[in-house]
Design an enzyme around this catalytic site. Sequence first.
Site, short mmCIF file in Angstrom:
data_model
loop_
_atom_site.label_atom_id
_atom_site.label_comp_id
_atom_site.label_asym_id
_atom_site.label_seq_id
_atom_site.Cartn_x
_atom_site.Cartn_y
_atom_site.Cartn_z
N CYS A 56 -14.97 61.40 -38.75
CA CYS A 56 -14.46 62.45 -37.87
C CYS A 56 -13.32 63.22 -38.54
O CYS A 56 -12.29 62.64 -38.87
CB CYS A 56 -13.98 61.83 -36.56
SG CYS A 56 -13.14 63.00 -35.48
N TYR A 87 -20.31 73.65 -34.45
CA TYR A 87 -20.08 72.23 -34.22
C TYR A 87 -21.22 71.61 -33.42
O TYR A 87 -21.71 70.52 -33.76
CB TYR A 87 -18.74 72.03 -33.50
CG TYR A 87 -18.48 70.60 -33.12
CD1 TYR A 87 -18.26 69.63 -34.09
CD2 TYR A 87 -18.46 70.21 -31.79
CE1 TYR A 87 -18.02 68.32 -33.75
CE2 TYR A 87 -18.22 68.89 -31.44
CZ TYR A 87 -18.00 67.95 -32.42
OH TYR A 87 -17.77 66.64 -32.08
N CYS A 202 -9.13 59.66 -32.73
CA CYS A 202 -9.15 59.47 -34.18
C CYS A 202 -9.93 58.21 -34.48
O CYS A 202 -9.46 57.11 -34.19
CB CYS A 202 -7.73 59.37 -34.74
SG CYS A 202 -7.70 59.03 -36.52
N CYS A 211 -7.05 50.18 -52.98
CA CYS A 211 -7.75 50.78 -54.11
C CYS A 211 -6.82 50.77 -55.32
O CYS A 211 -5.69 51.27 -55.25
CB CYS A 211 -8.15 52.22 -53.77
SG CYS A 211 -9.07 53.03 -55.10
#
Length: 219
Positions: A56, A87, A202, A211
Site C-alpha cells: 500500500c 485507482y 497503513c 538488511c
Amino acid sequence: MFQMFSSDKMKMVDADKALPGRPEPLPLTEPHFISGRDLKAPVPAGMEQAMFGMGCFWGVERKFWQREGVWLTMVGYAAGITPNPTYKETCTQLTGHNEVVRVIYDPAIISYDALLKLFWENHDPTQGMRQGNDVGSTYRSGIYTYSDAQAEAAVASKSAYQQALTAAGKGAITTEILPAPVFYYAEDYHQQYLAKNPDGYCGIGGTGVTCPIGLGVTS
C-alpha cells in the site's frame, strides 16, 4: 486498501485482458502536502530518483518522506499495461500496475544503498502478489531502477538480504527488479495520504530481519 484473498489476484493480468485506460494523464493539481513542492518538478541538478513498490503506497510514501536527504516523494502506478489508470481500475487487478513511490533524493545526504535498506526492512519481500491482508498484483514487491548502477546495487542488495532472510528461517524473495517503467501519478487524494489523514490505514510491515547494506549518509 484492504483486499480479500482471491487466487485470481495472485497473478498478473494477460495483456489481452487488461483494461484499455486512456491517452490523457489524470489531473494532478495539488503540490506536495508537506513541502509545497510541485509533484511534477524535474529532478534538480545533482539529485537522483528512485522507485519502489512495497505494498500500500500510503504507508510506503511516509517511510521515504521522513528520511533526511529525500527532496520529494509521490505515489503512482507503474510496471503495468493500462495507460493512465485510475485507482479504481488498478484495484480490479486488470491493469497490471503496482502501487509505487517515486523518490527524488540528494545522494550527497542519503545513498541509494540506504534507500534500498529502507525498502527491504519495511515490507515482506517474500509474499509474491501481496503484503499481509493486501492481496493482488498492485501490492507486489518491486525495485525499478534508473541506471545500471542502481540495477547492480539492487541485485547485490537482494542477494545480501536473501542470505539474511534464509539465516532467519524466512522464505525466498519474490521482488521484481526492472528498469524504471512509465510512472503514472495517482490521484491527488492519494498523495501524502498519511500526512493528510494521520490515523489512516497503513498496512506495511517488515520481517524483522536487518538488511546488511546501506549505512545512511554518503561520504
